[in-house]
Design a protein around this motif. Structure first.
Motif, PDB file in Angstrom:
ATOM      1  N   LYS A   1      34.105  16.488   7.129  1.00  0.00           N
ATOM      2  CA  LYS A   1      32.954  15.567   7.666  1.00  0.00           C
ATOM      3  C   LYS A   1      31.578  16.164   7.401  1.00  0.00           C
ATOM      4  CE  LYS A   1      32.105  15.776  12.278  1.00  0.00           C
ATOM      5  NZ  LYS A   1      32.293  15.386  13.723  1.00  0.00           N
ATOM      6  N   CYS A   2      30.644  15.301   6.834  1.00  0.00           N
ATOM      7  CA  CYS A   2      29.274  15.602   6.575  1.00  0.00           C
ATOM      8  C   CYS A   2      28.495  15.353   7.964  1.00  0.00           C
ATOM      9  CB  CYS A   2      28.728  14.968   5.260  1.00  0.00           C
ATOM     10  SG  CYS A   2      26.946  15.462   4.811  1.00  0.00           S
ATOM     11  N   VAL A   3      27.477  16.414   8.118  1.00  0.00           N
ATOM     12  CA  VAL A   3      26.641  16.316   9.535  1.00  0.00           C
ATOM     13  C   VAL A   3      25.263  16.231   9.182  1.00  0.00           C
ATOM     14  CG1 VAL A   3      28.558  17.356  10.816  1.00  0.00           C
ATOM     15  CG2 VAL A   3      26.815  18.894   9.727  1.00  0.00           C
ATOM     16  N   GLY A   4      24.814  16.123   7.844  1.00  0.00           N
ATOM     17  CA  GLY A   4      23.346  16.135   7.694  1.00  0.00           C
ATOM     18  C   GLY A   4      22.880  16.593   6.322  1.00  0.00           C
ATOM     19  N   LYS A   5      21.547  16.425   5.987  1.00  0.00           N
ATOM     20  CA  LYS A   5      20.769  16.958   4.980  1.00  0.00           C
ATOM     21  C   LYS A   5      20.157  18.161   5.397  1.00  0.00           C
ATOM     22  CE  LYS A   5      20.722  12.964   1.670  1.00  0.00           C
ATOM     23  NZ  LYS A   5      19.689  12.171   0.827  1.00  0.00           N
ATOM     24  N   THR A   6      19.939  19.072   4.309  1.00  0.00           N
ATOM     25  CA  THR A   6      19.255  20.337   4.575  1.00  0.00           C
ATOM     26  C   THR A   6      17.863  20.469   3.897  1.00  0.00           C
ATOM     27  OG1 THR A   6      20.472  21.263   2.905  1.00  0.00           O
ATOM     28  CG2 THR A   6      21.463  21.602   5.240  1.00  0.00           C
ATOM     29  N   VAL A   7      17.092  21.526   4.301  1.00  0.00           N
ATOM     30  CA  VAL A   7      15.736  21.554   3.537  1.00  0.00           C
ATOM     31  C   VAL A   7      16.004  22.225   2.419  1.00  0.00           C
ATOM     32  CG1 VAL A   7      13.532  22.823   4.036  1.00  0.00           C
ATOM     33  CG2 VAL A   7      14.557  21.767   6.132  1.00  0.00           C
ATOM     34  N   MET A   8      14.905  22.109   1.548  1.00  0.00           N
ATOM     35  CA  MET A   8      14.995  22.827   0.290  1.00  0.00           C
ATOM     36  C   MET A   8      13.765  22.937  -0.206  1.00  0.00           C
ATOM     37  SD  MET A   8      16.062  19.585  -2.174  1.00  0.00           S
ATOM     38  CE  MET A   8      15.366  20.321  -3.722  1.00  0.00           C
ATOM     39  N   ASP A   9      13.523  23.903  -1.258  1.00  0.00           N
ATOM     40  CA  ASP A   9      12.273  24.136  -1.924  1.00  0.00           C
ATOM     41  C   ASP A   9      11.921  22.697  -2.583  1.00  0.00           C
ATOM     42  OD1 ASP A   9      12.879  26.942  -1.493  1.00  0.00           O
ATOM     43  OD2 ASP A   9      11.698  27.260  -2.942  1.00  0.00           O
ATOM     44  N   GLU A  10      10.694  22.334  -2.553  1.00  0.00           N
ATOM     45  CA  GLU A  10      10.210  21.114  -3.472  1.00  0.00           C
ATOM     46  C   GLU A  10      10.722  20.826  -4.939  1.00  0.00           C
ATOM     47  OE1 GLU A  10       6.245  19.924  -2.107  1.00  0.00           O
ATOM     48  OE2 GLU A  10       6.232  21.952  -1.600  1.00  0.00           O
ATOM     49  N   LEU A  11      11.555  19.753  -5.131  1.00  0.00           N
ATOM     50  CA  LEU A  11      11.766  19.212  -6.340  1.00  0.00           C
ATOM     51  C   LEU A  11      12.581  20.519  -7.112  1.00  0.00           C
ATOM     52  CD1 LEU A  11       8.266  18.139  -7.965  1.00  0.00           C
ATOM     53  CD2 LEU A  11       9.706  16.917  -6.442  1.00  0.00           C
ATOM     54  N   ALA A  12      13.223  21.273  -6.112  1.00  0.00           N
ATOM     55  CA  ALA A  12      14.400  22.228  -6.426  1.00  0.00           C
ATOM     56  C   ALA A  12      13.704  23.369  -7.540  1.00  0.00           C
ATOM     57  CB  ALA A  12      15.389  21.531  -7.448  1.00  0.00           C
ATOM     58  N   PHE A  13      12.452  23.690  -7.390  1.00  0.00           N
ATOM     59  CA  PHE A  13      11.781  24.554  -7.952  1.00  0.00           C
ATOM     60  C   PHE A  13      11.556  25.702  -6.742  1.00  0.00           C
ATOM     61  CE2 PHE A  13       9.691  21.973 -11.317  1.00  0.00           C
ATOM     62  CZ  PHE A  13      10.108  22.871 -12.179  1.00  0.00           C
ATOM     63  N   GLY A  14      11.194  27.010  -7.037  1.00  0.00           N
ATOM     64  CA  GLY A  14      11.043  28.030  -6.269  1.00  0.00           C
ATOM     65  C   GLY A  14      12.135  28.905  -5.895  1.00  0.00           C
ATOM     66  N   VAL A  15      12.104  30.068  -5.329  1.00  0.00           N
ATOM     67  CA  VAL A  15      13.046  31.112  -5.099  1.00  0.00           C
ATOM     68  C   VAL A  15      12.999  31.712  -3.770  1.00  0.00           C
ATOM     69  CG1 VAL A  15      13.219  32.027  -7.225  1.00  0.00           C
ATOM     70  CG2 VAL A  15      11.958  32.944  -5.968  1.00  0.00           C
TER      71      VAL A  15
ATOM     72  N   GLU B   1      15.368  37.663  10.432  1.00  0.00           N
ATOM     73  CA  GLU B   1      14.518  36.521  10.877  1.00  0.00           C
ATOM     74  C   GLU B   1      13.227  36.515  10.530  1.00  0.00           C
ATOM     75  OE1 GLU B   1      14.907  35.886  15.125  1.00  0.00           O
ATOM     76  OE2 GLU B   1      17.195  35.299  14.956  1.00  0.00           O
ATOM     77  N   SER B   2      12.560  37.654  10.102  1.00  0.00           N
ATOM     78  CA  SER B   2      11.184  37.909   9.621  1.00  0.00           C
ATOM     79  C   SER B   2      11.247  37.853   8.134  1.00  0.00           C
ATOM     80  CB  SER B   2      10.687  39.176   9.827  1.00  0.00           C
ATOM     81  OG  SER B   2      11.326  40.183   9.521  1.00  0.00           O
ATOM     82  N   ASN B   3      12.436  37.460   7.413  1.00  0.00           N
ATOM     83  CA  ASN B   3      12.359  37.486   5.854  1.00  0.00           C
ATOM     84  C   ASN B   3      12.566  35.997   5.527  1.00  0.00           C
ATOM     85  OD1 ASN B   3      12.769  40.160   6.838  1.00  0.00           O
ATOM     86  ND2 ASN B   3      12.333  40.564   4.830  1.00  0.00           N
ATOM     87  N   VAL B   4      12.376  35.604   4.354  1.00  0.00           N
ATOM     88  CA  VAL B   4      12.806  34.185   3.664  1.00  0.00           C
ATOM     89  C   VAL B   4      14.125  34.227   3.231  1.00  0.00           C
ATOM     90  CG1 VAL B   4      10.539  34.022   2.567  1.00  0.00           C
ATOM     91  CG2 VAL B   4      12.221  35.001   1.299  1.00  0.00           C
ATOM     92  N   PRO B   5      14.840  32.997   3.354  1.00  0.00           N
ATOM     93  CA  PRO B   5      16.201  32.852   3.239  1.00  0.00           C
ATOM     94  C   PRO B   5      16.674  32.735   1.947  1.00  0.00           C
ATOM     95  CG  PRO B   5      15.044  30.601   3.817  1.00  0.00           C
ATOM     96  CD  PRO B   5      14.045  31.706   3.912  1.00  0.00           C
ATOM     97  N   GLY B   6      15.494  32.357   0.815  1.00  0.00           N
ATOM     98  CA  GLY B   6      15.868  32.248  -0.563  1.00  0.00           C
ATOM     99  C   GLY B   6      16.005  31.119  -0.722  1.00  0.00           C
ATOM    100  N   GLY B   7      15.575  30.515  -2.037  1.00  0.00           N
ATOM    101  CA  GLY B   7      15.756  29.223  -2.568  1.00  0.00           C
ATOM    102  C   GLY B   7      16.251  28.807  -3.865  1.00  0.00           C
ATOM    103  N   SER B   8      16.362  27.484  -4.160  1.00  0.00           N
ATOM    104  CA  SER B   8      15.737  26.498  -3.467  1.00  0.00           C
ATOM    105  C   SER B   8      16.805  25.599  -2.382  1.00  0.00           C
ATOM    106  CB  SER B   8      15.668  25.224  -4.525  1.00  0.00           C
ATOM    107  OG  SER B   8      16.586  24.911  -5.070  1.00  0.00           O
ATOM    108  N   SER B   9      18.042  26.260  -2.313  1.00  0.00           N
ATOM    109  CA  SER B   9      19.141  25.684  -1.559  1.00  0.00           C
ATOM    110  C   SER B   9      18.938  26.297  -0.073  1.00  0.00           C
ATOM    111  CB  SER B   9      20.356  25.576  -2.219  1.00  0.00           C
ATOM    112  OG  SER B   9      20.369  25.235  -3.421  1.00  0.00           O
ATOM    113  N   SER B  10      17.687  26.518   0.397  1.00  0.00           N
ATOM    114  CA  SER B  10      17.511  27.438   1.602  1.00  0.00           C
ATOM    115  C   SER B  10      18.366  27.002   2.847  1.00  0.00           C
ATOM    116  CB  SER B  10      16.143  27.666   1.826  1.00  0.00           C
ATOM    117  OG  SER B  10      15.606  26.406   1.974  1.00  0.00           O
ATOM    118  N   GLY B  11      18.178  25.810   3.221  1.00  0.00           N
ATOM    119  CA  GLY B  11      18.794  25.197   4.335  1.00  0.00           C
ATOM    120  C   GLY B  11      20.209  25.097   4.397  1.00  0.00           C
ATOM    121  N   SER B  12      20.836  25.025   3.170  1.00  0.00           N
ATOM    122  CA  SER B  12      22.366  24.984   3.038  1.00  0.00           C
ATOM    123  C   SER B  12      22.729  26.272   3.411  1.00  0.00           C
ATOM    124  CB  SER B  12      22.811  24.621   1.536  1.00  0.00           C
ATOM    125  OG  SER B  12      22.536  23.111   1.791  1.00  0.00           O
TER     126      SER B  12
END
Length: 606
Positions: A122-136, A152-163
């Protein structure tokens, strides 16, 4: 004075005025408290999903077939998808509100999402990402940065950060992302979870917004290796059973030198994990950069004309520059018209990537694709049908949130050197968490040739429990202390080491100097000499450590600063190298080596 206060002052004796004033003040207090509670509620809501989701919805899985049919393989599992996949009736936002504003809702759902629904998830939603799939970094100036549950004080990494965050925070069982030049592998490593990049073209990209078709791959995250394995079987349409075959691990020793994490927590853990498992051959060790230099001839045309990066490290910089050029060229082909027409609002880092893509003229495109073809053949030749390359996933720790400086040139050079291997060969790679070091998640990656996805997924499933056992053991191990001994014997060993060094027997020299250090670990010269031998062997991290020890014993040791600067430059730590050469110049203002190195590094950093 405000009109309200003036009115109260002039009518102070009128009780009606005080009643009105009291009601007004009470109203202001109520409004302020209501506003405060709403803000607090918004913060709580965001914390509940760690800011991972852009929008929530439910896509119900296909019905379970009646008995005696087998249960659907993903039945009962939930997943999230990056804001790059089409879902019928929803606008695919590509991580940017201007893209969302200028595009219509999708009329079909992406093939990969439909496949997961058909198999019971079951899919439950869409996640945040770096714009246009650029960025780390995983930061998004429009929708906010998902919170890394491990740091919590550090970046999660991208661009698929929300997932990645949705999986790490246990909001879903697995999640889809995309990986072009590291967009699954980086967040998997930073968030301490499993992340799989399949062979290029192995998973259908119909219904996916492209960044760079020659590099894009649909990847997925999971906490549990069995779920990672099961999702892989569905998406890759793999056969359930195939004959078991032997496995041969190949450690890229030169690439582990780029990482500050002790090998005791990476190479040692993996080596010990396979000792008690059946079907694993004794591991091999190679200098991977030298192998690439010998087997990807077209890369020579992309190498900078310099000799200061020893033993092939520069070849990986060339490989990563080809990767970035290929990504930018294809992004320009795909999206130049939209960027020029819409002039989207972009975060600073993303804007730099987009402008570099759109404004560059690409004159050697055929050579970019030629490197990719040669790199695929080289990896296939090295690993054959049973090999798995072992490398660090990423060399450095995640950046602090809201850091104005962003990642340095050093970070990108090291990161792309590692990430370019799978991206440019089209092979598959999995990032596997191995606990923590200095409170930062540690991971290694297993990489194999194009088309060996099942082999790699099976390997992770086979090794995972043993790996985690060894992580627990390694976390309790302490480094061995130095052993002091006889001064005369240590001097004799030093002289033997010097003779071996002059005879260009570098390994022998290291052995003699090491024995001298065991007998007497308080002499700077022994460490300094061993560092010189390590530099000749291309063992830059060991050379850096020896020079640091020599400097701690002798603050005015110019040779130690020069050698440590050389080692750090070879490890792509430009700022630290520059400081060493500057220190050497303070001690010896006329030193030509330090002078040239300082000028060279200033240009690199600027």
């Amino acid at each position: 004075m405000s009109k309200a206060l003036h009115l109260i002052k002039t009518n102070a004796s009128n009780p009606k005025v005080w009643i009105v004033a009291g009601v007004t003040v009470a109203g202001i207090i109520v409004l302020a408290e209501t506003s405060r509670r709403m803000r607090r509620k918004a913060i709580i809501i965001k914390r509940e999903d760690f800011g991972a989701f852009l929008e929530r919805f439910e896509l119900i899985p296909f019905p379970q077939p009646p008995p005696p049919a087998a249960k659907l393989p993903l039945s009962g599992l939930t997943f999230a998808i990056k804001d790059i996949f089409d879902v019928k009736g929803y606008v695919t936002g590509f991580g940017n509100p201007d893209w969302r504003r200028t595009h219509e809702p999708a009329d079909k759902t992406a093939v990969v999402v439909t496949a997961l629904l058909k198999n019971g998830a079951k899919c439950v939603g869409k996640t945040v990402m770096d714009e246009l799939a650029f960025g780390v970094t995983g930061e998004n100036k429009h929708y906010g940065t998902p919170t890394n549950p491990n740091m919590e004080s550090n970046v999660p990494g991208g661009s698929s950060s929300g997932s990645a965050v949705a999986v790490a925070a246990e909001l879903v069982d697995f999640a889809l992302g995309t990986d072009t030049i590291g967009c699954v592998r980086i967040p998997a490593s930073f968030c301490g979870i499993l992340g799989f990049r399949p062979s290029h073209g192995a998973v259908s990209t119909i219904g996916l917004l492209p960044n760079s078709q020659s590099l894009d791959a649909i990847g997925w995250f999971a906490r549990d290796p069995s779920i990672l394995h099961c999702v892989g079987h569905v998406l890759l349409q793999l056969k359930a059973v195939e004959p078991r075959r032997a496995r041969r691990l190949v450690f890229a020793d030169d690439l582990f030198q780029l990482s500050k994490v002790p090998k005791q927590k990476t190479v040692y853990v993996v080596s010990k994990a396979i000792e008690k498992l059946s079907g694993y051959q004794p591991p091999k060790h190679i200098n991977f950069a030298q192998y690439v230099a010998s087997n990807v001839p077209s890369l020579k045309g992309f190498c900078q004309q310099s000799t200061h990066l020893q033993n092939g490290i520069s070849i990986l910089k060339a490989l990563s520059s080809v990767m970035v050029s290929l990504q930018r060229y294809e992004f320009k082909t795909n999206h130049e018209e939209w960027v020029k027409d819409v002039k989207p609002r972009l975060g600073a880092e993303i804007s730099n990537h987009v402008l570099a893509s759109i404004n560059t003229t690409y004159g050697n495109v055929k050579n970019l694709y030629k490197v990719r073809t040669e790199m695929r053949a080289a990896v296939q030749s090295l690993l054959k049908d049973d090999g798995i390359l072992v490398i660090p996933t990423i060399a450095d720790a995640p950046l602090k949130l809201n850091s104005k400086k962003g990642y340095s040139t050093e970070f990108h050079d090291k990161a792309y050197a590692l990430l370019s291997i799978a991206s440019m060969s089209g092979g598959c790679q999995v990032s596997v968490p191995l606990g923590k070091h200095d409170d930062c998640p540690v991971s290694v990656s297993f990489v194999t040739y194009h088309g060996a996805d099942k082999f790699l997924l099976d390997t992770v499933l086979d090794m995972y429990a043993s790996l985690q056992d060894q992580v627990s053991i390694a976390s309790n191990l302490a480094p061995l202390p130095d052993v002091n001994g006889n001064m005369d014997a240590s001097e004799l060993l030093k002289e033997k080491g010097n003779a071996a060094f002059k005879g260009m027997q570098w390994n022998k020299a290291v052995s003699y100097y090491s024995k001298a250090i065991k007998l007497n670990g308080t002499t700077a010269t022994y460490y300094n000499n061993r560092a010189a031998a390590y530099l000749e062997l291309g063992c830059f991290q060991q050379a850096e450590e020896d020079c640091s020890k020599a400097i701690s014993l002798d603050k005015k040791n110019v040779k130690a600063y020069l050698r440590r600067g050389t080692a750090r430059e070879s490890l792509l730590c430009y700022k630290e190298a520059l400081e060493d050469f500057k220190h050497a110049l303070v001690l010896e203002p006329q030193n030509k080596v330090a002078n040239l190195a300082e000028k060279r590094l200033r240009k690199l950093i600027c």
